[in-house]
Design a protein around this motif. Structure first.
Motif, short mmCIF file in Angstrom:
data_model
loop_
_atom_site.label_atom_id
_atom_site.label_comp_id
_atom_site.label_asym_id
_atom_site.label_seq_id
_atom_site.Cartn_x
_atom_site.Cartn_y
_atom_site.Cartn_z
N LEU A 96 53.28 5.80 45.20
CA LEU A 96 51.99 6.49 44.28
C LEU A 96 50.92 5.42 44.14
O LEU A 96 49.78 5.50 44.31
CB LEU A 96 52.50 6.60 42.99
CG LEU A 96 51.53 7.17 42.00
CD1 LEU A 96 50.78 8.51 42.66
CD2 LEU A 96 52.09 7.41 40.64
N GLU A 97 51.44 4.14 44.01
CA GLU A 97 50.17 3.06 44.15
C GLU A 97 49.39 2.78 45.05
O GLU A 97 48.09 2.71 45.15
CB GLU A 97 50.93 1.53 43.71
CG GLU A 97 51.40 1.42 42.04
CD GLU A 97 52.17 0.41 41.92
OE1 GLU A 97 52.28 -0.09 40.68
OE2 GLU A 97 52.90 -0.08 42.73
N PHE A 98 50.17 2.97 46.38
CA PHE A 98 49.25 2.83 47.69
C PHE A 98 48.37 4.14 47.70
O PHE A 98 47.80 4.22 48.33
CB PHE A 98 50.22 2.69 48.84
CG PHE A 98 50.59 1.30 48.96
CD1 PHE A 98 49.79 0.41 49.56
CD2 PHE A 98 52.03 0.92 48.69
CE1 PHE A 98 50.15 -1.02 49.77
CE2 PHE A 98 52.64 -0.41 48.87
CZ PHE A 98 51.65 -1.51 49.42
N GLY A 99 49.15 5.29 47.23
CA GLY A 99 48.36 6.60 47.39
C GLY A 99 47.08 6.44 46.70
O GLY A 99 46.13 6.87 46.97
N LEU A 100 47.19 5.95 45.22
CA LEU A 100 46.02 5.91 44.51
C LEU A 100 44.79 4.83 45.13
O LEU A 100 43.84 5.08 44.82
CB LEU A 100 46.46 5.28 42.85
CG LEU A 100 47.40 6.53 42.10
CD1 LEU A 100 47.76 5.78 40.99
CD2 LEU A 100 46.40 7.56 41.95
N ALA A 101 45.61 3.42 45.59
CA ALA A 101 44.63 2.61 46.15
C ALA A 101 43.63 3.31 47.24
O ALA A 101 42.64 3.15 47.57
CB ALA A 101 45.31 1.65 46.90
N THR A 102 44.42 4.31 48.26
CA THR A 102 43.61 4.79 49.23
C THR A 102 42.75 5.91 48.49
O THR A 102 41.54 5.86 49.18
CB THR A 102 44.86 5.78 49.92
OG1 THR A 102 45.71 4.91 50.57
CG2 THR A 102 44.12 6.53 51.12
N GLY A 103 43.08 6.87 47.55
CA GLY A 103 42.33 7.65 47.03
C GLY A 103 41.10 7.06 46.14
O GLY A 103 39.83 7.37 46.36
N ILE A 115 56.99 4.84 42.59
CA ILE A 115 56.03 4.21 42.00
C ILE A 115 55.16 3.54 42.91
O ILE A 115 53.89 3.30 43.03
CB ILE A 115 56.40 3.27 40.86
CG1 ILE A 115 57.04 4.04 39.74
CG2 ILE A 115 55.34 2.18 40.37
CD1 ILE A 115 57.82 3.25 38.66
N ILE A 116 55.71 2.74 43.98
CA ILE A 116 55.21 2.13 45.12
C ILE A 116 54.30 3.03 45.83
O ILE A 116 53.04 2.48 46.31
CB ILE A 116 56.17 0.97 45.71
CG1 ILE A 116 56.55 -0.02 44.85
CG2 ILE A 116 55.52 0.38 46.88
CD1 ILE A 116 57.54 -0.83 45.39
N PHE A 141 63.25 -0.28 49.25
CA PHE A 141 63.30 0.21 47.82
C PHE A 141 63.92 1.46 47.73
O PHE A 141 64.11 2.41 48.56
CB PHE A 141 61.55 0.33 47.21
CG PHE A 141 60.98 -0.92 47.53
CD1 PHE A 141 61.08 -1.74 46.46
CD2 PHE A 141 60.09 -1.44 48.57
CE1 PHE A 141 60.45 -3.04 46.32
CE2 PHE A 141 59.19 -2.45 48.48
CZ PHE A 141 59.50 -3.49 47.48
N ASP A 142 64.48 1.80 46.54
CA ASP A 142 64.85 3.38 46.25
C ASP A 142 64.47 3.85 45.00
O ASP A 142 63.82 3.22 44.15
CB ASP A 142 66.16 3.22 46.53
CG ASP A 142 67.05 2.31 45.79
OD1 ASP A 142 66.25 1.87 44.56
OD2 ASP A 142 68.14 1.83 45.93
N GLY A 143 64.72 5.08 44.96
CA GLY A 143 64.58 5.72 43.62
C GLY A 143 63.02 5.75 42.91
O GLY A 143 62.21 5.80 43.63
N LEU A 144 63.24 5.44 41.67
CA LEU A 144 61.95 5.22 41.00
C LEU A 144 60.98 4.29 41.45
O LEU A 144 59.74 4.30 41.43
CB LEU A 144 62.19 5.16 39.35
CG LEU A 144 60.90 5.21 38.42
CD1 LEU A 144 60.07 6.58 38.38
CD2 LEU A 144 61.39 4.77 36.97
N ASN A 145 61.50 3.21 41.83
CA ASN A 145 60.75 2.04 42.39
C ASN A 145 59.79 2.27 43.50
O ASN A 145 58.68 2.09 43.78
CB ASN A 145 61.43 0.83 42.61
CG ASN A 145 62.03 0.02 41.19
OD1 ASN A 145 61.33 0.14 40.37
ND2 ASN A 145 63.12 -0.64 41.29
#
Length: 283
Positions: free
Chosen positions: A54-61, A51-52, A44-48
């Protein structure tokens, strides 16, 4: 190694502390995945990619938030600091990592990046453990040593000052719950009291001998009956005669009191630490 794992470990519950830990971990995971692109994220690159990540970071949080703000308050007895040890803390962190791995597997399935299977969970667990175990071991060890050294240093100051004189003419009278059993002691004879199921174990000096006696009742009731300076609660399970203290040691959770004639140290929990220190320092 086994002795170290069974050592007391500080577990102070703080909403503010765990809020910052949760936010910090979420940001760390997000930017770690974004910049280093492990586990195949380089496709993946850029914005995608962001976002991915961040989603894994939020799942961890989210997993950490549920653990800190729901699980811990629901089981206060299990997470009681007075019984918390290094091995318990490591197991708790490992359980967190396992739950994070499961959450990551579910997220990968929802993002159509993988399937839900034991193999997928194990792969995710391996990835999380690879990053988490090393960090956890370092943090736990350094945190333990920091608390241990701080409390040892403070304990040395306390040990240097005590000027403890008890009124040996005073008498302590303890009664069982039904008042059928009684125990009368001089202040200087009492060492400590501790809870033992539905009984209170009284440990005292009888001549040159250390003696124990069980009285049916609670430590709370015994504490109410004893109204003498220096005989105070130092732990949920202990009332101690501070006049009998000969030395103070520090551990990662706080302090341990060494009493005259005893090999077994008496723990001092965080909630009673100030009262104990105030008396021992004579302030």
């Amino acid at each position: 190694m086994i002795q170290f794992l069974n050592k007391p470990y500080p577990f102070e519950y703080s909403v503010k502390k765990y809020t910052w830990i949760t936010i910090g971990t979420t940001l760390f995971v997000t930017f770690f995945l974004f910049f280093f692109q492990p586990f195949g994220l380089y496709v993946f690159d850029g914005l995608n990619l962001f976002i991915i990540s961040l989603e894994f970071g939020l799942a961890t949080g989210a997993v950490m938030a549920v653990s800190y703000f729901l699980v811990i308050p629901l089981f206060p007895n299990f997470f009681n600091e007075e019984n918390w040890t290094v091995i318990k803390h490591i197991c708790w962190v490992v359980m967190l990592l396992i739950n994070i791995a499961i959450a990551n597997t579910l997220l990968m399935y929802l993002l159509d990046l993988g399937s839900i299977s034991w193999r997928a969970i194990l792969i995710s667990l391996g990835q999380v453990m690879a990053l988490g175990i090393i960090i956890t071991t370092i943090i736990v060890s350094l945190d333990y040593l920091r608390h241990f050294k701080e409390n040892q240093k403070e304990a040395q100051k306390i040990s240097a000052h005590p000027d403890l004189k008890s009124d040996s003419n005073k008498t302590i009278s303890l009664f069982s719950e039904n008042d059928k059993e009684q125990l009368h002691l001089k202040t200087e004879e009492l060492l400590y009291l501790t809870s033992a199921d539905n009984y209170v174990e009284v440990v005292y000096q009888s001549g040159k001998k250390i003696t124990q006696k069980l009285l049916r009742g609670t430590l709370q009731r015994a504490e109410e009956k004893i109204d003498q300076p220096g005989i105070i609660r130092c732990h949920r399970s202990y009332i101690v005669n501070l006049h009998q203290v000969v030395a103070v040691d520090g551990n990662a959770q706080g302090y341990e009191l060494n009493l005259r004639g005893l090999d077994k140290p008496i723990p001092v929990s965080r909630s009673y630490k100030k009262d104990v220190i105030r008396f021992l320092k004579g302030t």
